[in-house]
Enzyme design. Structure first.
Site, short mmCIF file in Angstrom:
data_model
loop_
_atom_site.label_atom_id
_atom_site.label_comp_id
_atom_site.label_asym_id
_atom_site.label_seq_id
_atom_site.Cartn_x
_atom_site.Cartn_y
_atom_site.Cartn_z
N LYS A 51 1.15 -1.37 -0.13
CA LYS A 51 -0.03 0.13 -0.16
C LYS A 51 0.76 1.60 -0.10
CE LYS A 51 -3.78 1.48 3.44
NZ LYS A 51 -4.93 1.55 3.73
N SER B 261 -8.95 1.65 3.16
CA SER B 261 -8.77 2.52 1.89
C SER B 261 -7.62 1.20 1.41
CB SER B 261 -7.97 3.14 3.77
OG SER B 261 -6.96 2.81 4.27
N SER C 72 -9.46 -1.18 7.67
CA SER C 72 -9.21 -1.12 6.45
C SER C 72 -7.99 -2.13 5.02
CB SER C 72 -8.21 0.33 6.29
OG SER C 72 -8.23 1.42 5.88
#
Ligand code: GLN
Length: 468
Positions: free
Chosen positions: A75, A150, A174
């Site tokens: 990420k 996310s 997330s």
């Protein structure tokens, strides 16, 4: 039981394939799936160099590591070399990491190779990846639906088989929620199990690092490599994680009734009940448990987390690093304009809420009150874990929603976190396990939650059910 990644590593070590071939394949797959917009950047040059180095190590007869040649994605809020670390924000658009996150370093030390950086909601604020400053990521199963968030990009590259595993962060869901929306495993470890050093902070009190993968054994392997104490993150615990091959017979499993209400899609409830039925058939003892405090956890979370966010984001002032606004005359203007240009709307909303709940006069009414309620939540979990080994619920109340469907209504967006924030506020491990799909083919996930440090048990339980 060995998982998919173990097989890959064996193939690299035995010469059946090479690290270079695996990296080239992953880069090709990343190109083919570009339209999903799951990746913000590729770290191709560095990845190929590392692959060649690993192939040479093997040719020289030396041990190349437990993850030799295995490509992965991080990420884009992990500091990692080879491309900027943007956190999907304009603020950090050109930010080149001066060091790598401990988690990334540990994976690389075992021979894993980072090939790219995944899209997210800017600064990890969100549950759909629509808050990225660089555009939305599409769901791996239906391009009109959100990826979740996310860590949406990481979930999608795993689901599309670009890489066998990807890293994410989970502050309130997330990892678990996008894993659920894309039909992959996603692990949120016990708070403090994996170092957060070198990861862009959202809310330090609930932020954790974890991974996405296609099978439970892979989750165990990658988690095992990342776990452990790090003097650079004083909240890390001494390493307690030991993957386990078997689960005890007759585990006591509680279905959280308050997460199976009418507000939850019928298809999601049915899939959860079906998984519960399979647990019973496997000999485990299942009952339904009450956890009325669950309905208050979103309120706690959306006070405590913005408070920490407002404090963590104060460092982006246009002076020290990141975006610096042009054409300003005073320092106040520099701060204001840099922050206004560098943050997305959701970042600003959270900074405002956080500053408000921490302000004198409101601190006791909101922040302190939320922390007290959080203690009650922790006590409620402790009580349930006196009589239960594992709790089960859906991971999210719905399957992936449409792109744009919730963007005008932040409260509606926050509601999709209702199942995941309780474990975050209590620091508990929780695992999303793929558990079927709805009538339109969208994945459904169930969430296994256990007491602190029961990470290995949750993974082993999920793995035992794969075989059934
Ligand atoms: N969706 C949640 C939020 O918006 C969780 C975010 C996260 O875990 N980073 O806060």
């Amino acid at each position: 039981m060995a998982g998919y990644i173990d097989g890959l590593v064996q193939d690299v070590r035995s010469g059946k394939t090479t690290a270079r071939a695996l990296v080239e394949q992953a880069l090709e797959k990343a190109k083919e799936t570009e339209s999903y917009h799951a990746l913000l950047s590729l770290t191709a040059e560095r990845a190929l160099e590392r692959a060649d180095a690993i192939d040479q190590t093997i040719a020289g007869g030396k041990a190349p590591g437990r993850l030799a040649g295995v490509p992965f994605v991080v990420k884009d809020n992990f500091l990692a070399f080879g491309a900027p670390t943007t956190a999907a924000s304009k603020m950090l658009e050109h930010y080149d990491a001066p060091l790598q996150a401990t988690a990334v370093e540990k994976l690389e030390a075992e021979g894993a190779i980072c090939i790219g950086k995944a899209n997210l909601d800017a600064f990890a604020h969100g549950g759909s990846t629509e808050n990225s400053a660089y555009g939305v990521t599409m769901n791996a199963h239906d391009t009109t639906k959100v990826a979740g968030g996310s860590s949406g990009g990481s979930a999608v590259v795993t689901a599309l088989d670009v890489v066998p595993f990807a890293l994410g962060t989970d502050t309130g869901g997330s990892i678990r929620q996008p894993a659920s929306f894309n039909g992959v495993y996603g692990m949120k470890p016990t708070y403090g199990m994996i170092s957060r050093y070198g990861v862009v902070a959202m809310a330090s009190g609930t932020d954790v690092i974890g991974c996405f993968a296609k099978d439970a054994a892979d989750i165990a392997l990658v988690t095992d490599v990342m776990a452990g104490q790090d003097w650079r993150d004083m909240t890390t615990l001494p390493d307690f994680f030991a993957p386990q091959d078997t689960v005890p017979e007759k585990l006591r499993i509680g279905v959280v009734k308050d997460m199976m209400t009418d507000d939850v899609d019928a298809s999601v409830r049915q899939a959860t009940e079906a998984y519960v039925g399979r647990l019973e058939a496997a000999g485990h003892v299942v009952d339904y448990v009450d956890m009325p405090i669950v309905k208050h956890t979103l309120a706690m979370y959306y006070i405590i987390v913005p408070a920490e966010v407002s404090s963590n984001l104060a460092r982006y002032d246009g002076v020290r690093y990141g975006l610096r606004a042009e054409g300003v005359k005073t320092l106040a203007e520099l701060y204001g304009k840099s922050r206004s240009e560098g943050f997305v709307t959701e970042n600003k909303r959270r900074i405002m809420i956080g500053s408000f709940v921490l302000s004198s006069g409101y601190y006791d009414a909101y922040y302190n009150q939320a922390q007290k309620a959080r203690t009650l939540l922790i006590e409620a979990y402790n009580k349930l874990f006196e009589s239960h080994d594992v709790l089960i619920s859906p991971t999210a109340p719905t399957t992936a929603f449409g792109i744009g469907e919730n963007t005008d209504d932040p409260i509606k967006m926050y509601l999709s976190d209702v199942m995941t924030v309780p474990a975050s506020l209590a620091g508990l491990p929780a695992l999303n396990v793929p558990a079927g799909e709805d009538t339109s083919g969208l994945p459904i996930g169930v969430q296994l939650t256990g007491p602190q440090k029961s990470d290995a048990l949750l993974i082993a339980l999920a793995q035992s059910m794969e075989e059934k």
